[in-house]
Design an enzyme around this catalytic site. Structure first.
Site, short mmCIF file in Angstrom:
data_model
loop_
_atom_site.label_atom_id
_atom_site.label_comp_id
_atom_site.label_asym_id
_atom_site.label_seq_id
_atom_site.Cartn_x
_atom_site.Cartn_y
_atom_site.Cartn_z
N ARG A 215 -9.14 1.15 9.25
CA ARG A 215 -8.78 -0.24 9.56
C ARG A 215 -9.85 -0.94 10.38
O ARG A 215 -9.69 -2.12 10.71
CB ARG A 215 -7.48 -0.26 10.36
CG ARG A 215 -6.22 -0.63 9.56
CD ARG A 215 -5.07 -0.40 10.48
NE ARG A 215 -3.88 -1.13 10.27
CZ ARG A 215 -2.78 -0.62 9.69
NH1 ARG A 215 -2.80 0.57 9.13
NH2 ARG A 215 -1.68 -1.31 9.66
N LYS B 8 0.83 -1.22 0.00
CA LYS B 8 0.00 0.00 0.00
C LYS B 8 0.86 1.26 0.00
O LYS B 8 0.66 2.18 -0.78
CB LYS B 8 -0.93 0.02 1.23
CG LYS B 8 -1.85 -1.19 1.33
CD LYS B 8 -2.75 -1.13 2.55
CE LYS B 8 -2.02 -1.10 3.87
NZ LYS B 8 -1.27 -2.36 4.17
N ARG C 251 0.12 -8.92 13.61
CA ARG C 251 -0.44 -7.89 12.73
C ARG C 251 -1.30 -8.52 11.63
O ARG C 251 -2.33 -7.97 11.25
CB ARG C 251 0.69 -7.05 12.12
CG ARG C 251 1.30 -6.11 13.17
CD ARG C 251 2.64 -5.57 12.75
NE ARG C 251 2.54 -4.75 11.56
CZ ARG C 251 3.56 -4.52 10.73
NH1 ARG C 251 4.73 -5.06 10.95
NH2 ARG C 251 3.40 -3.74 9.70
N ARG D 28 11.76 -5.52 5.11
CA ARG D 28 11.48 -4.09 4.81
C ARG D 28 12.49 -3.18 5.50
O ARG D 28 12.87 -3.42 6.64
CB ARG D 28 10.06 -3.75 5.26
CG ARG D 28 9.75 -2.26 5.11
CD ARG D 28 8.27 -1.98 5.09
NE ARG D 28 7.58 -2.36 6.29
CZ ARG D 28 6.25 -2.27 6.45
NH1 ARG D 28 5.49 -1.82 5.45
NH2 ARG D 28 5.67 -2.63 7.57
N ARG E 96 11.87 -1.36 11.01
CA ARG E 96 10.83 -1.04 12.00
C ARG E 96 10.79 -2.14 13.05
O ARG E 96 10.86 -3.32 12.72
CB ARG E 96 9.47 -0.95 11.30
CG ARG E 96 9.22 0.38 10.64
CD ARG E 96 7.99 0.38 9.76
NE ARG E 96 6.80 -0.19 10.38
CZ ARG E 96 5.60 -0.20 9.80
NH1 ARG E 96 5.44 0.32 8.59
NH2 ARG E 96 4.57 -0.74 10.41
P1 ADP Z 1 2.27 -1.83 3.27
O1 ADP Z 1 2.30 -0.32 3.19
O2 ADP Z 1 1.06 -2.42 2.59
O3 ADP Z 1 2.46 -2.37 4.66
P2 ADP Z 1 4.85 -1.64 1.89
O4 ADP Z 1 4.51 -0.79 0.71
O5 ADP Z 1 5.61 -0.99 3.00
O6 ADP Z 1 3.51 -2.37 2.44
O7 ADP Z 1 5.65 -2.91 1.33
C1 ADP Z 1 6.13 -3.90 2.24
C2 ADP Z 1 7.50 -4.40 1.77
O8 ADP Z 1 7.35 -5.12 0.54
C3 ADP Z 1 8.51 -3.29 1.50
O9 ADP Z 1 9.77 -3.76 1.89
C4 ADP Z 1 8.43 -3.09 -0.02
O10 ADP Z 1 9.67 -2.63 -0.56
C5 ADP Z 1 8.10 -4.49 -0.51
N1 ADP Z 1 7.22 -4.50 -1.67
C6 ADP Z 1 6.17 -3.67 -1.94
N2 ADP Z 1 5.56 -4.02 -3.09
C7 ADP Z 1 6.22 -5.13 -3.54
C8 ADP Z 1 6.07 -5.97 -4.70
N3 ADP Z 1 5.09 -5.76 -5.58
N4 ADP Z 1 6.93 -7.01 -4.84
C9 ADP Z 1 7.91 -7.23 -3.92
N5 ADP Z 1 8.11 -6.48 -2.83
C10 ADP Z 1 7.28 -5.44 -2.64
P1 AMP Z 2 1.37 0.54 9.33
O1 AMP Z 2 2.46 1.56 9.15
O2 AMP Z 2 0.17 0.84 8.47
O3 AMP Z 2 1.86 -0.86 9.17
O4 AMP Z 2 0.86 0.71 10.82
C1 AMP Z 2 1.71 0.47 11.92
C2 AMP Z 2 0.90 0.41 13.21
O5 AMP Z 2 0.26 1.67 13.46
C3 AMP Z 2 -0.26 -0.60 13.22
O6 AMP Z 2 0.18 -1.91 13.54
C4 AMP Z 2 -1.15 0.00 14.32
O7 AMP Z 2 -0.63 -0.25 15.61
C5 AMP Z 2 -1.02 1.50 14.04
N1 AMP Z 2 -2.04 1.97 13.07
C6 AMP Z 2 -1.80 2.44 11.83
N2 AMP Z 2 -2.95 2.79 11.22
C7 AMP Z 2 -3.94 2.50 12.10
C8 AMP Z 2 -5.36 2.61 12.06
N3 AMP Z 2 -6.00 3.07 10.97
N4 AMP Z 2 -6.06 2.23 13.16
C9 AMP Z 2 -5.44 1.78 14.26
N5 AMP Z 2 -4.11 1.63 14.36
C10 AMP Z 2 -3.36 1.98 13.29
#
Ligand code: ADP
Ligand code: AMP
Length: 225
Positions: free
Chosen positions: A94, A19, A177, A133, A166
């Site tokens: 969420r 995302k 998660r 990541r 992270r």
């Molecule tokens: P989200 O925001 O949904 O938690 P991220 O965009 O942070 O996910 O992506 C999670 C991890 O996967 C990151 O390390 C990113 O570089 C990697 N990633 C994202 N899209 C892809 C893809 N299409 N193929 C492989 N790795 C990806």
């Molecule tokens: P993310 O960066 O989206 O993976 O979010 C990291 C953490 O932030 C999550 O595991 C939750 O603890 C908190 N968080 C992010 N967005 C929300 C949301 N919309 N509602 C509640 N907690 C959230």
């Protein structure tokens, strides 16, 4: 972009679905501000605000931060001038309560969600993505040690900042998660499906392929605004 009304896209998908990666790329392409609730919490934590310190205890466990706090934080962010043309919401809503609050807020300003793309990815792939990541401490850009590595190890391509892992991307927290996603967030797919707003994208494809699939799905939705 043809639309003169604000456009709101919301990306749904489990943690690691891509995302944030996609929202950051489409922000520039579509001229819509990326609003990531996770980034907002991390920013609050970095600045040691009361909200950030409170959110940390939930984030560390992979639990959701309580709705009232989250809703207020995102609503405040969406009132800022850089969201006047709309936003790509990433990680919010969420819960169903957050979704209703968002609907009410947008309705009060005469607008609505244009599209809710759902990124689908298998758990094994999600775990590999999350545990590999890396994030820039300075600008928040996201990388993966294997799937999307920076040009120089540990250094952000965009700003030269230091990359870090992270703490909630540890294998133990990642499992919780995913559990929290399926239990509390996946019901939103039904909610937006019932409103005719979902479009399903295979998020396991290469980053560039997912980007194009998203654009292909989003462009028609923008044209009818
Ligand atoms: P989200 O925001 O949904 O938690 P991220 O965009 O942070 O996910 O992506 C999670 C991890 O996967 C990151 O390390 C990113 O570089 C990697 N990633 C994202 N899209 C892809 C893809 N299409 N193929 C492989 N790795 C990806
Ligand atoms: P993310 O960066 O989206 O993976 O979010 C990291 C953490 O932030 C999550 O595991 C939750 O603890 C908190 N968080 C992010 N967005 C929300 C949301 N919309 N509602 C509640 N907690 C959230």
């Amino acid at each position: 972009m043809a639309s003169t009304h604000p456009v709101y896209l919301l990306f749904i998908g489990p943690p690691g679905a891509g995302k944030g990666t996609q929202a950051a790329m489409l922000e520039k392409e579509l001229g819509l501000k990326q609003v990531s609730s996770g980034d907002l919490f991390r920013e609050n934590l970095k600045n040691q605000t009361e909200l950030g310190v409170l959110a940390k205890s939930y984030m560390d466990r992979g639990e959701l931060v309580p709705d009232a706090l989250t809703i207020r934080m995102v609503q405040d962010r969406m009132q800022r001038p850089d969201c006047a043309r709309g936003a790509i919401l990433d990680g919010f809503p969420r819960t169903l309560q957050q979704a209703s609050a968002l609907d009410a807020m947008l309705a009060a300003q005469g607008s609505q969600i244009s599209l809710a793309p759902v990124l689908t990815v298998d758990d094994d792939e999600l775990i590999a993505r999350l545990t590999g990541r890396r994030v820039c401490r300075n600008c928040g850009a996201t990388y993966h040690v294997q799937f999307n590595p920076p040009r120089s190890e540990g250094v952000c391509d965009a700003c030269g900042g230091e990359l870090y892992q992270r703490s909630d991307d540890s294998p133990e927290t990642v499992h919780n998660r995913l559990y929290v996603y399926y239990k509390q967030t996946s019901p939103l797919i039904g909610y937006y499906y019932a409103h005719g707003l979902t479009t399903f994208i295979d998020g396991s494809q290469a980053i560039e392929v997912v980007r194009q699939a998203l654009l292909d799905a989003i462009q028609p939705a923008l044209a009818v605004q």
